[in-house]
Design an enzyme around this catalytic site. Structure first.
Site, PDB file in Angstrom:
ATOM      1  N   LYS A  77       0.819  -1.213   0.000  1.00 24.04           N
ATOM      2  CA  LYS A  77       0.000   0.000   0.000  1.00 24.04           C
ATOM      3  C   LYS A  77       0.851   1.261   0.000  1.00 24.04           C
ATOM      4  O   LYS A  77       0.515   2.257  -0.649  1.00 24.04           O
ATOM      5  CB  LYS A  77      -0.951  -0.005   1.188  1.00 24.04           C
ATOM      6  CG  LYS A  77      -2.144  -0.944   1.009  1.00 24.04           C
ATOM      7  CD  LYS A  77      -3.102  -0.857   2.174  1.00 24.04           C
ATOM      8  CE  LYS A  77      -4.417  -1.551   1.851  1.00 24.04           C
ATOM      9  NZ  LYS A  77      -4.293  -2.946   1.458  1.00 24.04           N
ATOM     10  N   GLU A 161      -3.699   7.474   7.424  1.00 19.52           N
ATOM     11  CA  GLU A 161      -4.356   8.333   6.445  1.00 19.52           C
ATOM     12  C   GLU A 161      -5.531   9.074   7.061  1.00 19.52           C
ATOM     13  O   GLU A 161      -6.092   8.651   8.077  1.00 19.52           O
ATOM     14  CB  GLU A 161      -4.882   7.496   5.268  1.00 19.52           C
ATOM     15  CG  GLU A 161      -3.819   6.846   4.435  1.00 19.52           C
ATOM     16  CD  GLU A 161      -4.406   6.045   3.286  1.00 19.52           C
ATOM     17  OE1 GLU A 161      -3.679   5.846   2.290  1.00 19.52           O
ATOM     18  OE2 GLU A 161      -5.572   5.627   3.366  1.00 19.52           O
ATOM     19  N   HIS A 196     -16.051  -4.270   6.372  1.00 20.93           N
ATOM     20  CA  HIS A 196     -15.095  -3.993   5.296  1.00 20.93           C
ATOM     21  C   HIS A 196     -15.139  -5.043   4.188  1.00 20.93           C
ATOM     22  O   HIS A 196     -14.212  -5.121   3.377  1.00 20.93           O
ATOM     23  CB  HIS A 196     -13.671  -3.860   5.836  1.00 20.93           C
ATOM     24  CG  HIS A 196     -13.518  -2.820   6.913  1.00 20.93           C
ATOM     25  ND1 HIS A 196     -13.693  -1.479   6.667  1.00 20.93           N
ATOM     26  CD2 HIS A 196     -13.242  -2.927   8.235  1.00 20.93           C
ATOM     27  CE1 HIS A 196     -13.511  -0.802   7.797  1.00 20.93           C
ATOM     28  NE2 HIS A 196     -13.231  -1.659   8.755  1.00 20.93           N
ATOM     29  N   ARG A 254      -5.666  -8.635 -10.366  1.00 22.04           N
ATOM     30  CA  ARG A 254      -6.295  -9.872 -10.828  1.00 22.04           C
ATOM     31  C   ARG A 254      -7.708  -9.528 -11.286  1.00 22.04           C
ATOM     32  O   ARG A 254      -8.177  -8.403 -11.122  1.00 22.04           O
ATOM     33  CB  ARG A 254      -6.363 -10.892  -9.692  1.00 22.04           C
ATOM     34  CG  ARG A 254      -7.102 -10.353  -8.459  1.00 22.04           C
ATOM     35  CD  ARG A 254      -7.247 -11.395  -7.370  1.00 22.04           C
ATOM     36  NE  ARG A 254      -7.737 -10.825  -6.128  1.00 22.04           N
ATOM     37  CZ  ARG A 254      -9.006 -10.547  -5.865  1.00 22.04           C
ATOM     38  NH1 ARG A 254      -9.941 -10.792  -6.783  1.00 22.04           N
ATOM     39  NH2 ARG A 254      -9.368 -10.038  -4.702  1.00 22.04           N
TER      40      ARG A 254
END
Length: 309
Positions: A77, A161, A196, A254
């Site tokens: 990330k 973040e 999530h 993918r």
């Protein structure tokens, strides 16, 4: 049933994935015995494993997916966000660096402004993700995130973040070939989630301004080109519901479970596209030839035990 329907079937091991689907040597042995020329990795297991893709290349077997370098770049990330910034793709304000000292990360969170989101660098599926509403909770949430990250990914590195309080999850289907061509096939809205995990996927995303839809597609293609991508991929963005300002989250290297909704509104067969690209052919369509018509939904069914909370 899928075994019965197959023209040929090969036993690759016992039910635990560590004894079957994750055994590279066994899978390559099946390729040799069957005379196959390529491997389609499906949705999970080794589909985003850079080492597996590179091993197949070294063995002269075609991997129906992107190069190992692209998988590796987008698998982190922090590294992927650095690449996106250099490519002009907007990213969520935050700290994505190497310094993992708790006091330093707390300082960065204070500078960003609360609420913030702590995320495992190698995370996915919501694991290692914690929302911090106020400064006094940061250390506790950081420790919780790190524990889960180590357990799930074997790495406790995190990034911090800004947390958007009215977010939408919008992702863009991209495709690229080995000849330098890259296109998008519009977007999907995956904002309806539980823990999530996506529940409803919808194409195209509703209520987007035309200029925002175009920007999403353009930035997603820029993201693919930034890592010399080849094959099918999904660029995921988080969007402020009120302003429609969007930010890069990650790229899934993918084909995704929800790809059929994109096929339905674009009239394409994305697995066929994968095979064409893996065979060295150019993309079956240019950007101007790809149209979005109608609307499609996909719903996932989750089985939960209510007694477990």
């Amino acid at each position: 049933m899928h075994v019965r329907l197959a023209d040929e079937a090969y036993l690759i091991g016992q039910a635990p994935v560590s004894e079957s689907y994750l055994r590279t040597d066994t899978i390559i042995d099946v390729v040799r015995r069957s005379g196959a020329q390529a491997i389609h990795p499906g949705y999970g297991f080794l589909s985003e494993n850079a080492g597996f893709a590179e091993r197949l290349e070294s063995e002269g077997i075609r991997f129906i997916g992107p190069p190992g370098a692209a998988i590796r770049a987008m698998g982190s990330k922090s590294e992927s966000k650095r690449i996106m910034q250099e490519a002009g793709v907007p990213v969520v304000p935050g700290y994505h660096g190497e310094n993992q000292d708790a006091a330093f990360l707390k300082q960065k969170a204070d500078e960003i402004g609360y609420p913030v989101l702590i995320k495992a660098v190698l995370g996915g599926g919501g694991k290692g993700m914690r929302i911090v509403e106020k400064p006094q909770d940061f250390e506790m949430m950081l420790e919780s995130s790190r524990r889960e990250a180590i357990k799930s990914f074997g790495d406790d590195k995190v990034l911090v973040e800004k947390y958007l309080t009215t977010p939408r999850h919008v992702e863009v289907q991209v495709f690229a070939d080995a000849h330098g061509n890259a296109v998008h096939l519009f977007e999907r809205d995956c904002s309806v989630q539980r823990r999530h995990q996506k529940i409803i996927e919808e194409a195209p995303a509703p209520h987007l301004l035309p200029e925002v839809r175009k920007q999403l597609g353009d930035k997603a293609v820029a993201a693919a080109k930034a890592v010399s991508y080849v094959g099918a991929g999904t660029v995921e963005f988080i969007m402020d519901h009120d302003t429609q300002q969007f930010y890069f989250m990650e790229m899934n290297t993918r084909l995704q479970v929800e790809h059929p909704v994109t096929e339905m509104v674009t009239g394409t067969d994305l697995v066929q596209w994968q095979l064409e690209v893996a065979a060295g052919n150019p993309l079956p369509a240019t950007q101007d030839q790809i149209k979005c018509t109608g609307h499609a939904f996909e719903a996932r069914i989750y089985a939960e035990n209510p007694d477990n909370g």
